[in-house]
Design a protein around this motif. Structure first.
Motif, mmCIF file in Angstrom:
data_model
loop_
_atom_site.group_PDB
_atom_site.id
_atom_site.type_symbol
_atom_site.label_atom_id
_atom_site.label_comp_id
_atom_site.label_asym_id
_atom_site.label_seq_id
_atom_site.Cartn_x
_atom_site.Cartn_y
_atom_site.Cartn_z
ATOM 1 N N SER A 628 25.222 8.881 -1.987
ATOM 2 C CA SER A 628 24.354 8.080 -1.200
ATOM 3 C C SER A 628 25.215 6.985 -0.441
ATOM 4 O O SER A 628 25.322 6.617 0.718
ATOM 5 N N LYS A 629 26.103 6.126 -1.324
ATOM 6 C CA LYS A 629 27.107 5.136 -0.792
ATOM 7 C C LYS A 629 27.780 5.555 0.234
ATOM 8 O O LYS A 629 28.151 4.948 1.271
ATOM 9 N N THR A 630 28.537 6.865 0.016
ATOM 10 C CA THR A 630 29.564 7.154 0.955
ATOM 11 C C THR A 630 28.858 7.431 2.434
ATOM 12 O O THR A 630 29.436 7.165 3.251
ATOM 13 N N LEU A 631 27.734 8.236 2.177
ATOM 14 C CA LEU A 631 27.081 8.503 3.453
ATOM 15 C C LEU A 631 26.742 7.530 4.228
ATOM 16 O O LEU A 631 26.914 7.238 5.389
ATOM 17 N N ASP A 632 26.217 6.383 3.570
ATOM 18 C CA ASP A 632 25.967 5.107 4.237
ATOM 19 C C ASP A 632 27.465 4.637 4.934
ATOM 20 O O ASP A 632 27.155 3.994 6.168
ATOM 21 N N LEU A 634 29.923 6.167 5.975
ATOM 22 C CA LEU A 634 29.977 6.874 6.823
ATOM 23 C C LEU A 634 29.161 6.721 8.484
ATOM 24 O O LEU A 634 29.691 6.693 9.441
ATOM 25 N N VAL A 635 28.033 6.444 8.360
ATOM 26 C CA VAL A 635 27.201 5.890 9.197
ATOM 27 C C VAL A 635 27.582 4.732 9.793
ATOM 28 O O VAL A 635 27.570 4.401 10.883
ATOM 29 N N GLU A 636 27.939 3.845 8.866
ATOM 30 C CA GLU A 636 28.348 2.409 9.230
ATOM 31 C C GLU A 636 29.409 2.321 10.169
ATOM 32 O O GLU A 636 29.824 1.692 11.127
ATOM 33 N N TYR A 637 30.519 3.291 9.801
ATOM 34 C CA TYR A 637 31.781 3.500 10.510
ATOM 35 C C TYR A 637 31.513 4.117 11.960
ATOM 36 O O TYR A 637 32.364 4.265 12.725
ATOM 37 N N VAL A 640 29.140 9.403 11.610
ATOM 38 C CA VAL A 640 27.902 10.251 11.561
ATOM 39 C C VAL A 640 26.864 9.613 11.929
ATOM 40 O O VAL A 640 26.885 8.211 11.820
ATOM 41 N N THR A 641 25.813 10.052 12.375
ATOM 42 C CA THR A 641 24.407 9.581 12.650
ATOM 43 C C THR A 641 23.473 10.218 12.088
ATOM 44 O O THR A 641 23.504 11.505 11.754
ATOM 45 N N VAL A 642 22.433 9.728 11.550
ATOM 46 C CA VAL A 642 21.064 10.072 10.979
ATOM 47 C C VAL A 642 20.012 9.971 11.772
ATOM 48 O O VAL A 642 19.689 8.760 12.231
ATOM 49 N N ASP A 643 19.143 10.777 12.022
ATOM 50 C CA ASP A 643 17.759 10.655 12.656
ATOM 51 C C ASP A 643 16.741 10.422 11.653
ATOM 52 O O ASP A 643 16.915 10.443 10.420
ATOM 53 N N SER A 644 15.623 10.434 12.185
ATOM 54 C CA SER A 644 14.497 9.909 11.201
ATOM 55 C C SER A 644 13.932 11.078 10.493
ATOM 56 O O SER A 644 13.375 10.888 9.480
ATOM 57 N N PHE A 645 14.506 12.262 10.624
ATOM 58 C CA PHE A 645 14.039 13.316 9.684
ATOM 59 C C PHE A 645 15.245 13.639 8.535
ATOM 60 O O PHE A 645 15.175 14.424 7.680
ATOM 61 N N GLY A 646 16.101 12.567 8.482
ATOM 62 C CA GLY A 646 17.222 12.500 7.575
ATOM 63 C C GLY A 646 18.287 13.654 7.846
ATOM 64 O O GLY A 646 19.128 13.952 6.893
ATOM 65 N N SER A 647 18.452 14.031 9.182
ATOM 66 C CA SER A 647 19.545 15.086 9.352
ATOM 67 C C SER A 647 20.957 14.243 9.944
ATOM 68 O O SER A 647 20.822 13.390 10.734
ATOM 69 N N TYR A 648 21.833 14.455 9.463
ATOM 70 C CA TYR A 648 23.088 13.826 9.699
ATOM 71 C C TYR A 648 23.911 14.781 10.669
ATOM 72 O O TYR A 648 23.948 16.050 10.369
ATOM 73 N N GLU A 649 24.396 14.045 11.709
ATOM 74 C CA GLU A 649 25.223 14.605 12.882
ATOM 75 C C GLU A 649 26.690 13.881 13.106
ATOM 76 O O GLU A 649 26.588 12.646 13.003
#
Length: 923
Positions: A628-632, A634-637, A640-649
């Protein structure tokens, strides 16, 4: 003195075999012949053939072979030595007890159970594999392995034949199902190149299943195989191969290239074409820098839940069961060695046998203690030397053991701690080798041929090799170019070179076996060698088909004795996951699975994580928190992006990062650099583009600050603007040039500054290479080994290809075109006007310019030339003009003539291809 109870295997042959016989490393006596020899107490009372006096004088005059400057000490056996007849008997029993196909038909690869093509079996036999070992048969016949249904993890000692098992499984899958491909993963470029040669010999003439078979005919036309031969292609940094995934049956890759192929196959939905992946040196998963790439690649394959067979092997695995559980594989362990290896400790001029580690520990502890040494008695002693160079007992032992081996007609391999140590040891051993007047004329001729081969290289003949090769001694390390190392290795393998001195990197897998392996100390650099490296070095002794027995000698200083004892007692390290936060592997792993769309939701990401080795090494709660921390992050850098449905792009930057085989951190750094470059690229010079495709990291780049300052001061206005733009600080360069302190790399700012300066320093070398300054002159100018310069160029070729992929994904077409042009220049080592000429083999860098200046300015002119006319051009391009006698000059001329014929033939083929392309374009 009574006949001793113990004697070395080399001692047995000294009286019977004279130095001027011509055995190759693979031709040894039978045990019956050895037992018939009656050894003396002190070895080596030479009985070489008498050579006519006039011939002796001629050789002394031509080769300075009249008298050795130093003489190796004698090694004497002691009657009071321990009775190790049981060890000798065991060695014979191991050799004699191995059954063959006559006792067990399953030990023949032609047995119907293996279902191998007859031509493949014949090719194996032509390379010396007429039968397999019982453990290999048991392993291959494990349920579900030959048909690819089950994965496999296995371990076998170095030289135990572990590669053959993987070769059979891999080739069988590709041959029987022509729609399937295989990937063989190896850690080093040298291993990839060696394996390429081996596999191409193995599959020569082998056809895949008939295209008319029922299976093939039922396939749609678009996926039927279009080539019946097995195509083996190498993928590694600096490779000139331009084959695509569709052109390959077996891809032999470095770790990074293999991961890139898997990513591309997943993105292009062609991963179903992959049938088997072989992970050689599986223990590399433990490697801090690259191990996580092997793990994340295997984890992706496991997540696919496709019929991809994974085969992992290593000589240094201890937790095979855990690795097999991770891969869902069968596991197999064997300690079988076809060639028994006798191990010895050499300390203070005495040689002690080591049968097991505990005995070694006891021996070492007593030697280093003050108690009486009644229990520990040497079996042989090395006499003191009167020569100043051999006053050190360790040096004296190394030289004496090497000379003893060479005089008996065998090969010796000495491991040293560094490049300078290799060269000085090689020089010292060569001075103690038999005088040239005692070497037969044929062997001298073959050594002259080696000298001639080295002299004809673009870098010329190394001064040390020029002196040592005629004595049958050479060295092998990363400071030599690839071509030099190949020539030295081939000469050693053929028995022309008797003693080779190498750094420990040679033990990583290059197949240069020796009758006797000698470790010059227990340290490689400042650090004590690890248990795995020690096992690999000792494993070079006595390879099957080369020797009947092997010997390893660990020559030890008193200060290291206790640590060496502990080293031999130490267990091999456990293989653990490298996807831990401190090794930064988990960030790249998650970025890749999201970018390739293998997992884009948390549930799928968790399923992927459960396929990693990390899942078996870490508790679930800690693992979930880390993910969870790593995914956060990646989003911060912005990766990746994450939408309201929790899908990572994946963002465009992450797509470019994955396509160019970079880590997330390096991708972000490079993106920042290239963005700045696009805003103000310095186009009136070349330094900016050279800096752009210089690798972000290169462990071999050690800045010589006075040279950096000299080169900085010689830059033109364009170069100075690049200097300022990329962030090189002239004041810092001046301070470092006047200081003996290293550049600090503590804070993040320090690391960034060091990276920028190191890249710019490397870019200065690339600038010279691309402007037709030969490798050996660039090496001399920057005071580095020429092998380092060549390696830098090869790494930059691979990195530039990654940069091109990065720019392509980002849509930066102009920068991509500029990089593509410069990579062509780097490969050619020449300016733009010579790029056509540089397509011809052997016509690169200064040689291409000499051709141009003498009227050969294109493919057509070279294709129309006579080979004999090009010899003079090749002579002009040689770096050194050596004085040769008539015979040597004639040999050298013939060698250049052969090279000229290759050049003319290649130019004709290239010209015809170009004409065909032009005709098709007109049509």
């Amino acid at each position: 003195m009574a006949r001793p109870d113990w004697i070395s295997t080399v001692d047995f042959v000294h009286q019977q075999q004279q130095y001027n016989t011509k055995p190759l490393h693979g031709i040894k006596r039978s045990h019956n012949q050895i037992d018939a020899i009656s050894p003396n107490n002190c070895v080596f009372q030479d009985t070489t053939n008498t050579v006519p006096t006039q011939e002796v004088f001629k050789r002394q005059r031509l080769h300075a072979g009249g008298k050795n400057r130093i003489e190796a000490s004698r090694i004497c056996s002691l009657s009071s030595g321990p009775d190790i007849s049981n060890i000798k008997q065991l060695s014979r029993q191991i050799s004699a007890s191995t059954p063959g196909p006559s006792q067990n038909p399953l030990l023949s690869l032609s047995h119907p159970r293996y279902c191998l093509p007859q031509r493949l079996v014949k090719n194996f036999a032509s390379l010396g594999i007429n039968s397999i070992y019982p453990w290999q048969s048991s392993c291959l016949l494990g349920r579900g392995l030959l048909n690819g249904e089950k994965n496999l993890v296995y371990t076998a000692p170095t030289g135990g034949g572990k590669s053959l098992v993987a070769d059979v499984l891999m080739l069988k899958r590709v041959i029987e199902d022509p729609t399937k491909k295989a990937i063989l993963v190896l850690p080093y470029v040298a291993l990839v190149q060696e394996k390429l040669k081996w596999l191409r010999k193995i599959v020569e003439g082998v056809k895949k299943v008939s295209f008319e078979s029922q299976t093939s005919s039922q396939l749609p036309a678009w996926c039927r195989p279009h080539n019946s031969s097995v195509r083996v292609v190498g993928f590694f940094g600096g490779s000139k191969a331009r084959a695509s995934w569709s052109d390959v049956d077996v891809a032999v890759c470095t770790i990074e290239k293999a991961n890139g192929l898997v990513n591309r196959a997943i993105e292009e939905c062609t991963i179903n074409d992959l049938g088997v992946v072989v992970l050689d040196e599986l223990h590399m998963i433990n490697d801090d820098h690259r191990g996580y790439i092997m793990e994340l690649m295997a984890s992706k394959l496991l997540s696919l839940e496709r019929s991809v067979q994974i085969v992992g092997m290593s000589a240094t695995l201890t937790n095979t069961e855990i690795l097999a559980k991770w891969l869902g594989a069968k596991y197999y362990n064997t300690k079988y060695v076809p060639i028994p290896i006798e191990e010895y400790l050499v300390y203070d001029r005495s040689i002690y046998p080591v049968s097991i580690s505990s005995a070694f520990f006891k021996t070492a502890s007593q030697l280093n203690s003050t108690q009486p040494l009644s229990v520990v008695s040497p079996t042989r002693v090395i006499q003191s030397s009167e020569h100043d160079e051999l006053r050190n007992p360790l040096t004296n032992a190394v030289v004496s053991l090497a000379i003893e081996t060479a005089k008996a007609g065998y090969g010796a391999l000495i491991f040293c701690s560094g490049r300078q140590g290799c060269q000085s040891t090689a020089s010292l051993v060569s001075e103690a080798m038999p005088v040239l007047s005692d070497v037969d004329e044929e062997m001298l001729g073959r050594r002259k041929d080696v000298i001639s081969d080295l002299r004809s290289l673009p870098v010329g003949l190394d001064d040390t090799l020029d002196k040592t090769v005629m004595k049958g001694v050479a060295f092998h390390h990363a400071g030599l170019t690839v071509e030099e190392r190949d020539i030295v290795a081939e000469a050693y393998d053929k028995g022309v070179i008797r003693v080779i001195v190498a750094t420990c990197s040679l033990a990583a897998g290059i197949n240069l076996p020796a009758r006797r392996v000698i470790l010059q100390g227990a340290r490689m650099g400042r650090d004590l060698v690890g248990p795995a490296m020690l096992r690999q070095m000792r494993g070079r002794a006595g390879r099957k088909g080369k020797d009947e027995i092997g010997e390893s000698y660990l020559c030890c200083q008193k200060a290291d004795l206790e640590e060496v004892a502990q080293l031999l007692e130490a267990d091999l390290p456990m293989v653990e996951s490298s996807l831990t936060p401190e090794k930064r592997g988990i960030k790249r792993a998650l970025l890749e699975v999201i970018t390739t769309r293998l997992a884009t939701h948390m549930a799928a990401i968790q399923e992927y994580v459960q396929k990693t080795l990390l899942y078996h090494n870490m508790d679930s709660a800690s693992l979930d928190t880390m993910v969870s921390k790593t995914l956060d992050e990646l989003v911060e850098y912005g990766l990746v992006t994450v939408d309201s449905f929790g899908s990572y792009e994946a963002t465009l930057i992450s797509q470019a990062t994955v396509a160019s085989y970079l880590t997330p951190e390096d991708g972000l750094f490079l993106h920042g650099e290239l963005r700045r470059a696009l805003q103000a690229f310095v186009m009136d010079g070349e330094m900016h583009i050279f800096y752009t495709f210089t690798p972000l990291y290169n462990s071999q780049i050690d800045i010589n600050w006075p040279i950096f300052r000299r080169e900085m001061e010689s830059l033109d206005e364009s170069g100075l603007r690049v200097l300022e733009f990329v962030g090189v600080n002239p004041g810092l360069v001046n301070r470092m040039a006047n200081s003996a302190k290293p550049l600090p790399e503590i804070t993040a700012s320090d690391i960034r500054t060091a990276r920028i300066h190191r890249r710019f320093y490397a870019a200065l070398q690339l600038r010279d290479l691309c402007n037709e300054i030969p490798i050996h002159l660039v090496a001399r100018k920057f005071e580095v080994p020429r092998g380092f310069v060549q390696t830098l160029a090869q790494i930059c070729e691979g990195f530039a290809a990654s940069m091109i992929a990065f720019c392509d994904k980002m849509g930066w077409g102009m920068l991509k075109a500029a990089l593509e042009h410069m990579i062509d220049r780097l490969k050619a080592g020449a300016k733009a006007d010579l790029l056509e000429l540089a397509k011809i083999p052997y016509v690169k860098s200064r040689t291409a310019r000499v051709f141009w200046e003498n009227g050969y300015k294109g493919l057509r002119t070279v294709a129309d030339a006579e080979a004999k006319d090009l010899v003079a051009i090749l002579l002009l391009a040689q770096p050194k003009k050596s004085r040769l006698d008539a015979d040597e000059e004639a040999k050298y001329y013939r060698k250049l003539l052969l090279k000229a014929e290759i050049i003319v033939g290649a130019a004709n083929r290239l010209w015809e291809q170009q004409q065909q392309i032009d005709i098709e374009a007109d049509l």
